[in-house]
Design an enzyme around this catalytic site. Structure first.
Site, PDB file in Angstrom:
ATOM      1  CG  HIS A 124       7.863   3.023   4.133  1.00  0.00           C
ATOM      2  ND1 HIS A 124       6.601   3.442   4.950  1.00  0.00           N
ATOM      3  CD2 HIS A 124       8.179   4.388   4.089  1.00  0.00           C
ATOM      4  CE1 HIS A 124       6.421   4.799   4.859  1.00  0.00           C
ATOM      5  NE2 HIS A 124       7.174   5.187   4.415  1.00  0.00           N
ATOM      6  CG  HIS A 363       1.399   6.980  -2.260  1.00  0.00           C
ATOM      7  ND1 HIS A 363       0.281   6.686  -2.754  1.00  0.00           N
ATOM      8  CD2 HIS A 363       1.151   8.480  -2.505  1.00  0.00           C
ATOM      9  CE1 HIS A 363      -0.517   7.571  -2.984  1.00  0.00           C
ATOM     10  NE2 HIS A 363      -0.051   8.653  -2.665  1.00  0.00           N
ATOM     11  CB  CYS A 364       4.711   2.371   1.606  1.00  0.00           C
ATOM     12  SG  CYS A 364       3.365   1.583   2.418  1.00  0.00           S
ATOM     13  CB  ALA A 365       7.216   6.965  -0.220  1.00  0.00           C
TER      14      ALA A 365
END
Length: 406
Positions: A124, A363-365
């Site tokens: 992100h 996972h910030c994805a």
């Protein structure tokens, strides 16, 4: 020569502790790596014996602290083979470094109708700043899609470039899949269209040497805490010619040359005009110690050991019933997986009961999760202090969870 993993482990005090009555198996270094005594001691010694505010102080402590800080800038420059230490900006981490580029270079150079290219595997931190910039400027954000094996569809990338492409912002290594992107090929394509290139190196610099001059990227950014250093410190490399043209993003002390209520403010020269306020000097000292530490072991030796461990882990995990592994066979650092239809949080909680620390979630994805059609994944990451025994414990733990939950 055998990699001295037990000697390395002895340098990390946290690896001696237990979790839930079992030895800690820390498989979450891609989120944040543990710290060796050498880093802990260096930062502690600075605060005990050498702390003072840097810049402009005429007393001994201030002068010594300033010299120590600038020596780390030189050290980090050598670490990534920058042409000059003055091409490096101290930032809080990768996220701040990317935001700095977006709000300085991006604010000056992106116009309505321009486009920026990212990929579907980005963290992100390498998506949201560009979304925000494109929304403000009326620019377009273009996305390189994925292949099923977790590599990028480079044949599509060629169609995304045009004469309005201003920037390719790409991760060096995926924080979820471990995919190492073919940067030379991608950067060459960007150059054909006059586009600049930013590389998110947060998941790369701890696994092998990085040479920013050989890569010929315009920006390269990484965090200290994933490189066995402290939190709250990172490095943004910017090619000197670009850096001299970039306006400051934040205002305050240390980044000015003159301030006048009548005549306005003039800026310090780069890189210092991008370092407003009192810096995280202790973190900088710790980062220097972390770079020294990995250099003393040899990044080539670290990389060779980690690759052997990765190959073993992938082979063993493939034997776990009902496991789904994500990403390519050749990868760096991380293994993302799910176990049957069980939520990643449940699997991670069971593993924690067995003393095994993995990361669970998106996972910030989130775009990557959406591509795979899952809300979350488990992620085990392998670092230089991990062992074959810890991999065996992970495999045994997952097999046990499968038998318990079905």
């Amino acid at each position: 020569m055998t990699f001295p993993v037990e000697k390395v482990r002895a340098d990390f005090p946290i690896l001696q502790r237990e979790v839930n009555g079992l030895p800690l198996a820390y498989l979450d270094s891609a989120a944040s790596a543990q710290k060796p005594n050498q880093v802990i001691d260096a930062e502690s010694a600075f605060y005990r014996h050498g702390y003072a505010a840097v810049h402009r102080g005429i007393h001994t402590l201030s002068a010594q602290a300033t010299e120590s800080m600038e020596n780390v800038r030189k050290q980090a420059s050598r670490f990534i083979n920058a042409r000059s230490a003055e091409e490096l900006i101290f930032v809080r981490g990768t996220t701040e470094g990317i935001n700095l580029v977006a709000n300085s270079w991006g604010a000056e150079n992106i116009r309505a109708g321009d486009n920026i290219i990212i990929s579907e595997m980005e963290h992100h931190a390498n998506i949201v700043p560009w979304q925000m910039l494109c929304e403000r400027k009326g620019a377009e954000l273009r996305v390189i899609p994925l292949n099923p094996d977790g590599t990028l569809r480079l044949e599509v990338l060629a169609t995304l470039f045009d004469d309005r492409t201003r920037l390719l912002a790409i991760t060096h290594v995926s924080n979820v899949l471990g995919t190492e992107n073919p940067l030379p090929e991608m950067i060459a394509q960007a150059r054909q269209h006059g586009a600049k290139v930013l590389v998110d190196g947060a998941q790369a610099v701890m696994h092998h040497a990085v040479d920013v001059q050989a890569l010929d990227c315009d920006f390269y950014v990484f965090s200290g805490h994933k490189l066995y250093g402290p939190t709250g410190i990172g490095i943004l490399y910017v090619k000197e010619a670009l850096l001299q043209e970039m306006p400051p993003w934040e205002g305050g002390g240390s980044m000015i040359a003159t301030v006048s209520l009548a005549q306005g403010t003039t800026w310090a020269k780069a890189p210092w005009r991008f370092e407003a306020g009192t810096p995280n000097t202790g973190g900088i000292i710790g980062l220097g110690a972390a770079i020294d530490y990995v250099a003393s072991l040899g990044l080539d030796k670290i990389g060779d050991y980690e690759q052997m461990l990765m190959h073993y882990a992938l082979e063993q995990l493939a034997q776990v019933p009902d496991i789904r592994l994500y990403g390519p066979a050749q990868r760096l650092g991380v293994i993302a997986f799910n176990l049957g239809k069980h939520h990643a949080y449940d699997v991670g909680s069971f593993l924690d009961n067995y003393g095994i620390a993995v990361r669970t979630g998106h996972h910030c994805a989130m775009p990557l999760m959406a591509w795979y059609g899952v809300p979350a994944m488990c992620r085990a990451s392998l670092a230089m202090y991990n062992t074959y025994e810890e991999v065996d414990r992970l495999v045994a733990g997952l097999t046990r969870i499968y038998r318990l939950l079905g």
